[in-house]
Design a protein around this motif. Structure first.
Motif, short mmCIF file in Angstrom:
data_model
loop_
_atom_site.label_atom_id
_atom_site.label_comp_id
_atom_site.label_asym_id
_atom_site.label_seq_id
_atom_site.Cartn_x
_atom_site.Cartn_y
_atom_site.Cartn_z
N ARG A 124 -19.22 0.20 -3.46
CA ARG A 124 -19.37 1.04 -4.66
C ARG A 124 -18.00 1.49 -5.17
O ARG A 124 -17.07 1.66 -4.39
N LEU A 125 -17.95 1.69 -6.46
CA LEU A 125 -16.75 2.25 -7.09
C LEU A 125 -17.09 3.68 -7.54
O LEU A 125 -18.06 3.88 -8.28
N GLY A 126 -16.30 4.62 -7.07
CA GLY A 126 -16.45 5.98 -7.58
C GLY A 126 -15.50 6.14 -8.76
O GLY A 126 -14.32 5.81 -8.66
N HIS A 127 -16.02 6.59 -9.88
CA HIS A 127 -15.16 6.85 -11.04
C HIS A 127 -15.58 8.18 -11.66
O HIS A 127 -15.95 8.27 -12.82
N SER B 152 0.82 -1.22 0.00
CA SER B 152 0.00 0.00 0.00
C SER B 152 0.85 1.27 0.00
O SER B 152 0.31 2.37 -0.03
N HIS B 153 2.19 1.10 0.05
CA HIS B 153 3.04 2.30 0.10
C HIS B 153 3.26 2.83 -1.30
O HIS B 153 3.79 2.15 -2.16
N GLY B 154 2.82 4.02 -1.52
CA GLY B 154 2.80 4.62 -2.85
C GLY B 154 1.60 5.55 -2.84
O GLY B 154 0.97 5.75 -1.80
N ARG B 155 1.27 6.10 -3.97
CA ARG B 155 0.14 7.03 -4.00
C ARG B 155 -1.17 6.28 -3.81
O ARG B 155 -1.47 5.36 -4.56
N GLY B 156 -1.95 6.69 -2.81
CA GLY B 156 -3.25 6.07 -2.59
C GLY B 156 -4.26 6.53 -3.63
O GLY B 156 -4.03 7.50 -4.36
N TYR B 157 -5.33 5.77 -3.73
CA TYR B 157 -6.38 6.15 -4.68
C TYR B 157 -7.72 6.02 -3.95
O TYR B 157 -8.10 4.93 -3.53
N LEU B 158 -8.40 7.17 -3.81
CA LEU B 158 -9.71 7.21 -3.15
C LEU B 158 -10.77 7.06 -4.22
O LEU B 158 -11.12 8.03 -4.89
N ALA B 159 -11.25 5.83 -4.39
CA ALA B 159 -12.23 5.56 -5.46
C ALA B 159 -13.63 5.46 -4.87
O ALA B 159 -14.33 4.47 -5.06
N ILE B 160 -14.01 6.48 -4.12
CA ILE B 160 -15.35 6.54 -3.56
C ILE B 160 -16.14 7.59 -4.33
O ILE B 160 -15.54 8.48 -4.95
N PRO B 161 -17.47 7.50 -4.32
CA PRO B 161 -18.26 8.44 -5.12
C PRO B 161 -18.44 9.80 -4.44
O PRO B 161 -19.55 10.23 -4.17
N GLY B 162 -17.37 10.42 -4.16
CA GLY B 162 -17.33 11.76 -3.61
C GLY B 162 -17.06 11.74 -2.11
O GLY B 162 -17.70 10.97 -1.41
N PRO B 163 -16.09 12.58 -1.65
CA PRO B 163 -15.29 13.45 -2.49
C PRO B 163 -14.42 12.63 -3.46
O PRO B 163 -13.99 11.53 -3.14
N SER B 164 -14.19 13.23 -4.62
CA SER B 164 -13.46 12.54 -5.67
C SER B 164 -11.98 12.92 -5.62
O SER B 164 -11.56 13.73 -4.79
N VAL B 165 -11.22 12.33 -6.51
CA VAL B 165 -9.78 12.60 -6.58
C VAL B 165 -9.57 14.07 -6.98
O VAL B 165 -10.20 14.56 -7.92
N LEU C 138 -3.27 -2.62 -0.61
CA LEU C 138 -2.89 -2.01 -1.89
C LEU C 138 -3.07 -0.49 -1.94
O LEU C 138 -2.73 0.13 -2.95
N GLY C 139 -3.63 0.09 -0.91
CA GLY C 139 -3.78 1.55 -0.91
C GLY C 139 -4.92 2.07 -1.77
O GLY C 139 -4.92 3.22 -2.20
N LEU C 140 -5.91 1.22 -2.02
CA LEU C 140 -7.07 1.61 -2.83
C LEU C 140 -8.30 1.63 -1.92
O LEU C 140 -8.63 0.62 -1.31
N THR C 141 -8.98 2.78 -1.86
CA THR C 141 -10.16 2.88 -1.01
C THR C 141 -11.42 2.86 -1.86
O THR C 141 -11.60 3.71 -2.73
N LEU C 142 -12.28 1.87 -1.62
CA LEU C 142 -13.55 1.76 -2.35
C LEU C 142 -14.67 2.32 -1.48
O LEU C 142 -14.53 2.47 -0.26
N GLY C 143 -15.81 2.61 -2.11
CA GLY C 143 -16.94 3.18 -1.39
C GLY C 143 -17.74 2.12 -0.67
O GLY C 143 -17.87 0.98 -1.14
N ILE C 144 -18.30 2.49 0.48
CA ILE C 144 -19.19 1.58 1.20
C ILE C 144 -20.51 1.48 0.45
O ILE C 144 -20.88 2.37 -0.32
#
Ligand SMILES: *Cc1c(COP(=O)(O)O)cnc(C)c1O
Length: 429
Positions: free
Chosen positions: A357-360, A8-21, A334-340
């Motif tokens: 949920r996947l925010g895209h 998970s060390h590296g740039r995280g990715y917040l893949a939730i449906p808001g707030p977005s990247v 892996l540093g990836l956050t998915l939506g509840i």
């Protein structure tokens, strides 16, 4: 189940449906000392920001900014056109219609809900029947959510206007585009939307804290006939500001405005049609992967009909608590956050742990989506969750312009043709 070493060390990715990247450029624009709010650059920026917001909303009429979240925009919009005791109709497709309706209840409105469940779009015939039954035209507004972020359904907002016309009903059409603006095609003026609300933290790629209400002349006339509108929510001074402070009824959200200026530049540089097309291709890559996983396991997309799916968010379900297990694994490992899962089962109900949920939405590109899908694939494998093979190939084929989903190359022309297809439920028929 936990893997060594941790990845998970590296740039995280917040893949939730808001707030977005948030784009780096937006963050950098906000990283500055406090600006002067009486004169200079920030004050001079305002007319351009208002004009460019309207361009994204596809309206030439009015816009007002509020320092607040999406809920604030709901209350702001309602406060300008609905007086206590007046009636509103809420076709609800998931959770957010109920939220919009609850805001109306809070300001004293009589709220009639049309429940369409958690996995289906609005049924225009049912809305037509409710409007036709309202012979005295008591219903003053229809509150319609364009993309319901809990179910990921895409509703046919233009179709609601069609129903209002067909039944000769004078109610205002108020659309919630908090999840959809800057992701799914939305045409405020063309579709006959009178009032539209959105926030800044989803397709507009700015941290939460600002929201927007757009309205047309019809809505303005209704506003002018209101017995009373509280000063802070009143959209008139905000939309016709002659001094800088009037846009905000007080101190401006200074740094948000710099972020917003940059985000609007990014959207207009790319072109809004291209922004929609990009979301369309990336969403179809996600759906192709989900179809493949589901062919050999229990993963299901919440919305079965692709033409009724938002391209900004995808709601999914697994079995038991596998949704939560998967979310936890990809985040921790892996540093990836998915939506509840939201609104699909009550808080405290164990069934909630099946959903995710996947925010895209917003600042997402092909490599991010392939990384998202590859991470989910690793999680399904690591956790022993049954799934079909070939998901990443299917997604890559969509991105490569292959035939995986029956569509050819993702040129904006092709995507526009799909978006304008009258059989697509959310796109205007
Ligand atoms: C996010 C969202 C809201 C609520 O916005 P907040 O900023 O959380 O108040 C309302 N409606 C929809 C469709 C949304 O996606």
């Amino acid at each position: 189940m936990t893997r060594t070493p941790n990845l998970s060390h590296g740039r995280g990715y917040l893949a939730i449906p808001g707030p977005s990247v948030m784009p780096e450029a937006v963050l950098q624009a906000m990283h500055r000392p406090a600006p002067n709010i009486y004169a200079g650059e920030l004050v001079d920026m305002m007319p351009g920001i208002m004009a460019d917001l309207k361009r994204v909303a596809r309206t030439k009429h009015y816009a007002a900014i509020y320092i607040g979240n999406g809920h604030a925009a709901w209350e702001a919009a309602l406060s300008n056109v609905i007086a206590p005791g007046e009636h509103v109709l809420v076709p609800a497709t998931g959770r957010f219609g109920h939220g919009f309706g609850d805001m109306a209840t809070g300001i004293g409105a009589q709220v009639q809900i049309l429940e369409f469940g958690k996995s289906s779009p609005m049924d225009l015939d049912v809305i037509a029947a409710a409007l036709a039954a309202d012979e005295d035209h008591k219903i003053k507004a229809v509150l319609a959510v364009h993309v319901d972020t809990s179910s990921s359904v895409l509703n046919d907002i233009k179709g609601v206007r069609g129903v209002l016309e067909a039944t000769g009903h004078p109610a205002l059409l108020m659309a919630d585009c908090i999840a959809s603006l800057g992701c799914d095609r939305f045409e405020m003026d063309d579709w006959g939307v009178d009032v539209m609300v959105t926030g800044c933290q989803k397709g507009l790629m700015v941290p939460p804290g600002c929201s927007f209400v757009f309205f047309n002349e019809r809505a303005q006339k209704v506003r002018e006939a209101m017995p009373r509108v509280s000063r802070y929510w009143d959209w008139i001074p905000r939309s016709t500001a002659t001094e800088f402070w009037m846009y905000f009824n007080g101190t401006a959200p200074t740094h948000h405005l710099y972020g917003l200026r940059t985000a609007l530049d990014m959207i207009h540089d790319e072109g809004i049609e291209n922004v929609w097309a990009r979301h369309g291709v990336l969403a179809r890559a996600i759906w192709a992967a989900c179809d493949a996983w589901g062919a050999g396991g229990d993963l299901r997309m919440n919305i079965a009909d692709p033409s009724c799916r938002s391209t900004a968010v995808t709601s999914l379900r697994l079995n038991g608590n596998d949704g939560t297990r998967l979310r936890n694994w990809v985040e921790q490992e892996l540093g990836l956050t998915l939506g509840i899962g939201l609104g699909m089962a009550e808080v405290g109900d164990p069934a909630r742990d099946a959903f995710f949920r996947l925010g895209h939405m917003g600042h997402v590109n092909g490599q991010m989506i392939m990384g998202l899908l590859g991470s989910i694939q690793a999680g399904l494998s690591a956790l022993g969750i049954a799934h079909g093979r070939g998901a990443l190939d299917a997604a890559a084929d969509v991105i490569a312009g292959g035939e995986a989903d029956g569509l050819s190359a993702p040129s904006s022309d092709t995507v526009d043709a799909v978006m304008n297809d009258p059989t697509c439920c959310g796109h205007g028929q």
